[in-house]
Motif scaffolding. Structure first.
Motif, mmCIF file in Angstrom:
data_model
loop_
_atom_site.group_PDB
_atom_site.id
_atom_site.type_symbol
_atom_site.label_atom_id
_atom_site.label_comp_id
_atom_site.label_asym_id
_atom_site.label_seq_id
_atom_site.Cartn_x
_atom_site.Cartn_y
_atom_site.Cartn_z
ATOM 1 N N THR A 290 -27.643 -46.700 13.201
ATOM 2 C CA THR A 290 -26.251 -46.907 13.622
ATOM 3 C C THR A 290 -25.916 -48.389 13.650
ATOM 4 O O THR A 290 -26.778 -49.243 13.895
ATOM 5 C CB THR A 290 -26.023 -46.329 15.027
ATOM 6 O OG1 THR A 290 -26.960 -46.927 15.947
ATOM 7 C CG2 THR A 290 -26.235 -44.817 15.021
ATOM 8 N N THR A 291 -24.654 -48.710 13.387
ATOM 9 C CA THR A 291 -24.207 -50.095 13.374
ATOM 10 C C THR A 291 -23.019 -50.273 14.312
ATOM 11 O O THR A 291 -22.058 -49.508 14.256
ATOM 12 C CB THR A 291 -23.800 -50.533 11.958
ATOM 13 O OG1 THR A 291 -24.926 -50.420 11.076
ATOM 14 C CG2 THR A 291 -23.306 -51.980 11.951
ATOM 15 N N LYS A 292 -23.113 -51.270 15.177
ATOM 16 C CA LYS A 292 -22.019 -51.609 16.085
ATOM 17 C C LYS A 292 -21.416 -52.934 15.643
ATOM 18 O O LYS A 292 -22.131 -53.890 15.349
ATOM 19 C CB LYS A 292 -22.523 -51.722 17.525
ATOM 20 C CG LYS A 292 -21.427 -52.076 18.526
ATOM 21 C CD LYS A 292 -21.980 -52.205 19.932
ATOM 22 C CE LYS A 292 -20.885 -52.592 20.920
ATOM 23 N NZ LYS A 292 -21.417 -52.746 22.300
ATOM 24 N N THR A 293 -20.087 -52.985 15.603
ATOM 25 C CA THR A 293 -19.385 -54.184 15.155
ATOM 26 C C THR A 293 -18.649 -54.842 16.326
ATOM 27 O O THR A 293 -17.997 -54.156 17.114
ATOM 28 C CB THR A 293 -18.371 -53.841 14.049
ATOM 29 O OG1 THR A 293 -19.053 -53.203 12.968
ATOM 30 C CG2 THR A 293 -17.684 -55.087 13.535
ATOM 31 N N SER A 294 -18.769 -56.152 16.423
ATOM 32 C CA SER A 294 -18.075 -56.916 17.453
ATOM 33 C C SER A 294 -17.429 -58.136 16.817
ATOM 34 O O SER A 294 -17.910 -58.654 15.804
ATOM 35 C CB SER A 294 -19.049 -57.370 18.553
ATOM 36 O OG SER A 294 -19.700 -56.274 19.158
ATOM 37 N N GLU B 77 -12.156 -58.231 22.437
ATOM 38 C CA GLU B 77 -11.763 -56.880 22.041
ATOM 39 C C GLU B 77 -10.284 -56.679 22.376
ATOM 40 O O GLU B 77 -9.825 -57.093 23.447
ATOM 41 C CB GLU B 77 -12.624 -55.842 22.770
ATOM 42 C CG GLU B 77 -12.367 -54.422 22.352
ATOM 43 C CD GLU B 77 -13.329 -53.456 23.031
ATOM 44 O OE1 GLU B 77 -14.324 -53.082 22.395
ATOM 45 O OE2 GLU B 77 -13.094 -53.094 24.211
ATOM 46 N N THR C 259 -27.315 -53.442 13.669
ATOM 47 C CA THR C 259 -27.810 -52.163 13.161
ATOM 48 C C THR C 259 -29.135 -51.832 13.834
ATOM 49 O O THR C 259 -30.092 -52.614 13.765
ATOM 50 C CB THR C 259 -28.006 -52.208 11.640
ATOM 51 O OG1 THR C 259 -26.757 -52.530 11.014
ATOM 52 C CG2 THR C 259 -28.499 -50.872 11.114
ATOM 53 N N TYR D 280 -22.479 -57.637 13.228
ATOM 54 C CA TYR D 280 -22.893 -56.262 12.948
ATOM 55 C C TYR D 280 -24.325 -56.099 13.463
ATOM 56 O O TYR D 280 -25.229 -56.815 13.027
ATOM 57 C CB TYR D 280 -22.881 -55.966 11.448
ATOM 58 C CG TYR D 280 -21.590 -56.284 10.740
ATOM 59 C CD1 TYR D 280 -20.620 -55.305 10.549
ATOM 60 C CD2 TYR D 280 -21.344 -57.560 10.225
ATOM 61 C CE1 TYR D 280 -19.437 -55.587 9.878
ATOM 62 C CE2 TYR D 280 -20.169 -57.851 9.556
ATOM 63 C CZ TYR D 280 -19.218 -56.865 9.385
ATOM 64 O OH TYR D 280 -18.048 -57.159 8.715
ATOM 65 N N THR E 109 -29.293 -58.025 13.064
ATOM 66 C CA THR E 109 -28.083 -58.636 13.600
ATOM 67 C C THR E 109 -27.504 -59.548 12.530
ATOM 68 O O THR E 109 -28.132 -60.531 12.134
ATOM 69 C CB THR E 109 -28.372 -59.440 14.877
ATOM 70 O OG1 THR E 109 -28.953 -58.574 15.861
ATOM 71 C CG2 THR E 109 -27.088 -60.032 15.443
#
Length: 238
Positions: free
Chosen positions: A56-60, A78, A50, A48, A190
């Motif tokens: 904003t938070t991006k998830t991988s 992905e 942020t 995660y 992170t």
């Protein structure tokens, strides 16, 4: 009266036998001890990221491989139309680090003999000393981890331009890291959550080798050459 006395005696007995709460230094020592005796690690991870400015938070998601001495691989995966695809990889053979970005079709290369991996990563494969590099305090806020986990916040003893702190969520039974949270100099966060760790199964040596065929016709970037060129240009300025 007898029942009450028995209850008090039971409480005292429990207090006498309860294990003392470990200190932050104890937790860090357990982490170092665990990874010092582990030769390889395979685990799934969720990341995660942020961004502080925008909130904003991006998830991988992906898979992590580590092997002594100094080898690692992070595969970011992905699912697209039911098929698992590689988005990017960080691959290190212990000497050279490659960042392979499939969307951008480029590979960035860095020489680790000139640019050592930071301790926030290298301790996972037994390099570096957290106690030497960081001051440790217990995190009792309940922000990270689950009930029973030990959570320790590490702040660098020497100011770092890369990060402000590293928080580790540690399994109480053996000292392995379940989560790591890095706060960088811009307050971006992170957060890695590690799943299904495997500390015993052997990992093929080829896992840590950059396969140029997988990046055919990709743009190749030498990060060390770019850094040297930038430093030279800055030195020439009046």
């Amino acid at each position: 009266m007898i029942a009450r006395s028995l209850a008090i005696l039971a409480a005292l007995a429990g207090a006498a036998t309860a294990a003392p709460t470990p200190s932050a230094d104890d937790v860090v020592a357990d982490v170092q001890k665990f990874y010092a005796k582990v030769d390889q690690v395979t685990a799934m991870f969720r990341e995660y990221v942020t961004i502080s400015t925008f909130g904003t938070t991006k998830t991988s998601d992906g898979k992590l491989y580590l092997m002594k001495p100094g080898k690692m691989r992070w595969d970011y995966l992905e699912k697209v139309k039911g098929q698992v695809q590689h988005k990017k990889e960080f691959i290190s053979d212990g000497t050279t680090l490659y960042l392979v970005e499939h969307d951008n079709q480029q590979v960035t290369k860095k020489n680790l003999n000139q640019n050592l991996m930071p301790v926030v990563v290298s301790f996972l494969y037994g390099k570096g000393d957290l106690r030497t590099e960081f001051n440790a305090t217990l995190d009792t806020t309940g922000t990270w981890g689950s009930k029973g986990d030990r959570v320790v916040k590490l702040t660098p003893k020497q100011p770092s331009a890369q990060y402000k702190s590293l928080t580790l969520v540690v399994a109480p039974d053996d000292g392995h890291v379940r989560e790591s949270i890095i706060v960088d100099s811009s307050n971006n966060v992170t957060h890695f959550h590690f799943y299904s760790p495997d500390f015993k199964s052997p990992i093929p040596a080829s896992t840590f080798e950059f396969n140029s065929a997988s990046a055919k016709n990709y743009r190749m970037i030498d990060a060390d050459a770019q850094q040297g060129s930038a430093a030279g240009s800055a030195a020439k300025k009046p």
